[in-house]
Design an enzyme around this catalytic site. Structure first.
Site, PDB file in Angstrom:
ATOM      1  N   GLU A  70      -5.215  -4.968  10.657  1.00  0.00           N
ATOM      2  CA  GLU A  70      -4.149  -3.975  10.850  1.00  0.00           C
ATOM      3  C   GLU A  70      -4.400  -3.221  12.158  1.00  0.00           C
ATOM      4  OE1 GLU A  70      -2.171  -2.705   6.930  1.00  0.00           O
ATOM      5  OE2 GLU A  70      -3.974  -1.500   7.122  1.00  0.00           O
ATOM      6  N   SER A  93       3.710  -2.229  10.225  1.00  0.00           N
ATOM      7  CA  SER A  93       5.174  -2.281  10.406  1.00  0.00           C
ATOM      8  C   SER A  93       5.791  -3.610   9.993  1.00  0.00           C
ATOM      9  CB  SER A  93       5.548  -1.928  11.852  1.00  0.00           C
ATOM     10  OG  SER A  93       5.133  -0.606  12.150  1.00  0.00           O
ATOM     11  N   GLY A 116       2.936  -1.156   4.278  1.00  0.00           N
ATOM     12  CA  GLY A 116       2.945   0.271   3.965  1.00  0.00           C
ATOM     13  C   GLY A 116       4.345   0.741   3.627  1.00  0.00           C
ATOM     14  N   GLY A 117       4.993   1.396   4.593  1.00  0.00           N
ATOM     15  CA  GLY A 117       6.294   2.036   4.378  1.00  0.00           C
ATOM     16  C   GLY A 117       7.311   1.149   3.674  1.00  0.00           C
ATOM     17  N   GLU A 136      -6.741   4.601   7.989  1.00  0.00           N
ATOM     18  CA  GLU A 136      -6.558   6.029   7.706  1.00  0.00           C
ATOM     19  C   GLU A 136      -7.815   6.622   7.092  1.00  0.00           C
ATOM     20  OE1 GLU A 136      -2.873   5.535   5.572  1.00  0.00           O
ATOM     21  OE2 GLU A 136      -1.938   4.901   7.450  1.00  0.00           O
ATOM     22  N   GLY A 167       2.800   2.204  10.785  1.00  0.00           N
ATOM     23  CA  GLY A 167       3.762   3.298  10.632  1.00  0.00           C
ATOM     24  C   GLY A 167       4.507   3.645  11.900  1.00  0.00           C
ATOM     25  N   HIS A 214      -9.488   1.189   4.983  1.00  0.00           N
ATOM     26  CA  HIS A 214      -8.196   1.333   5.664  1.00  0.00           C
ATOM     27  C   HIS A 214      -8.391   2.239   6.884  1.00  0.00           C
ATOM     28  CE1 HIS A 214      -4.066   2.485   6.526  1.00  0.00           C
ATOM     29  NE2 HIS A 214      -3.714   1.387   5.894  1.00  0.00           N
ATOM     30  N   ASN A 234       0.870  -1.175   0.000  1.00  0.00           N
ATOM     31  CA  ASN A 234       0.000   0.000   0.000  1.00  0.00           C
ATOM     32  C   ASN A 234       0.909   1.228   0.000  1.00  0.00           C
ATOM     33  OD1 ASN A 234      -1.762   2.064   0.500  1.00  0.00           O
ATOM     34  ND2 ASN A 234      -2.395   1.366   2.534  1.00  0.00           N
ATOM     35  N   TRP A 235       1.013   1.850  -1.144  1.00  0.00           N
ATOM     36  CA  TRP A 235       1.952   2.982  -1.267  1.00  0.00           C
ATOM     37  C   TRP A 235       1.402   4.261  -0.627  1.00  0.00           C
ATOM     38  CZ3 TRP A 235       4.017   2.612  -7.037  1.00  0.00           C
ATOM     39  CH2 TRP A 235       4.641   1.362  -7.208  1.00  0.00           C
ATOM     40  N   LYS A 236       0.150   4.242  -0.239  1.00  0.00           N
ATOM     41  CA  LYS A 236      -0.493   5.420   0.360  1.00  0.00           C
ATOM     42  C   LYS A 236      -0.283   6.646  -0.551  1.00  0.00           C
ATOM     43  CE  LYS A 236      -0.157   3.154   4.802  1.00  0.00           C
ATOM     44  NZ  LYS A 236      -0.021   3.255   6.243  1.00  0.00           N
TER      45      LYS A 236
END
Ligand code: 13P
Length: 254
Positions: free
Chosen positions: A171, A216, A237-238, A101, A177, A99, A9-11
């Site tokens: 999640e 993470s 993610g990251g 977010e 993150g 998600h 997930n590149w956000k």
């Protein structure tokens, strides 16, 4: 048998030129046989979908395309939104819905997530439905109660046959993150809990639904999560923004 699925997930990162480079680099680092073992998905921002689709199709890559969000209406006066059919036309295979977010920053409720999941299925794509508790909820011992109600409401009124083809991503919000992950045991237990919950309303579909862990995930911890019976993959993610790192996660058994 459930096939493993590892999704990046590149956000809200990367323009379309960077996205092209990232997906090309990722493909160089993967072996064609990796795709037999794992469904590898990248979810770039909307503005990069068309470019990434073109790279995947031109170079015949095994990477699958995902989107990070969608609107549930078919079309119409919804300024700024993207309809499921628009994504399907780009041969998007997976769509992340709900998600944390989106739930926390953009007010998405379980009811909205449910509408989106249904709309994604109706357009012939696979939703990745996200659930997970906050840190306060975990500290209060409410994680199961929270995740139960999210799973039930987000997947409400979806027939068992469809549920079997879906993906649910557990999640925990406190792990997103933050560099702080759930332990492999906790992640495994919560993913098993999600599956058991699905069983209460969709019966045997629970054996087919794929449950991912997210929060993470990195090359050092992925193998521990994947060793758990009820963890079928990861939503990353990251660590998905660096093709080397993401490739190491995809090839977690190497
Ligand atoms: P991180 O891997 O950066 O913690 O993000 C997880 C996530 O939100 C994936 O959807």
């Amino acid at each position: 048998m459930r096939k493993d699925l590892i999704a990046g997930n590149w956000k809200m990162n990367t323009n379309h030129l960077e996205a092209i480079q990232m997906v090309q680099k990722l493909s160089y680092r993967l072996d064609p046989s990796d795709y037999d073992r794992v469904d590898v998905v990248v979810c770039p921002p909307f503005t990069s979908l068309r470019s990434v689709q073109t790279v995947i199709e031109t170079d015949h890559l095994g990477i699958k395309l995902g989107a990070q969000n969608v609107d549930w209406h078919e079309k119409g006066a919804f300024t700024g939104e993207i309809a499921p059919a628009m994504l399907a036309k780009l041969r998007v295979s997976y769509v992340i819905v709900g998600h944390s977010e989106r739930r926390q920053l953009f007010g998405e409720t379980d009811q909205i997530v449910n509408k989106k999941a249904k709309a994604v299925v109706a357009a012939g794509m696979t939703p990745i439905v996200c659930v997970g508790e906050t840190e306060d909820q975990r500290d209060a011992g409410e994680e199961e109660q929270v995740v139960r109600s999210q799973v039930r409401a987000s997947l409400a009124a979806i027939d068992p046959e469809t549920v079997a083809s879906l993906v649910v991503a557990y999640e925990p919000i406190w792990a997103i993150g933050t560099g702080r992950t759930a332990s492999a045991d906790d992640a495994g237990a919560m993913c098993a809990f999600v599956r058991d919950e699905v069983r209460t309303f969709a019966g045997g579909a629970a054996d087919d639904v794929r449950v991912l862990y997210g929060g993470s995930v990195n090359p050092g911890n992925i193998a521990g999560f994947m060793a758990k019976r009820d963890v079928d993959g990861a939503l990353v993610g990251g660590a998905s923004l660096d093709p080397d790192t993401f490739a190491s996660i995809v090839r977690y058994w190497v």
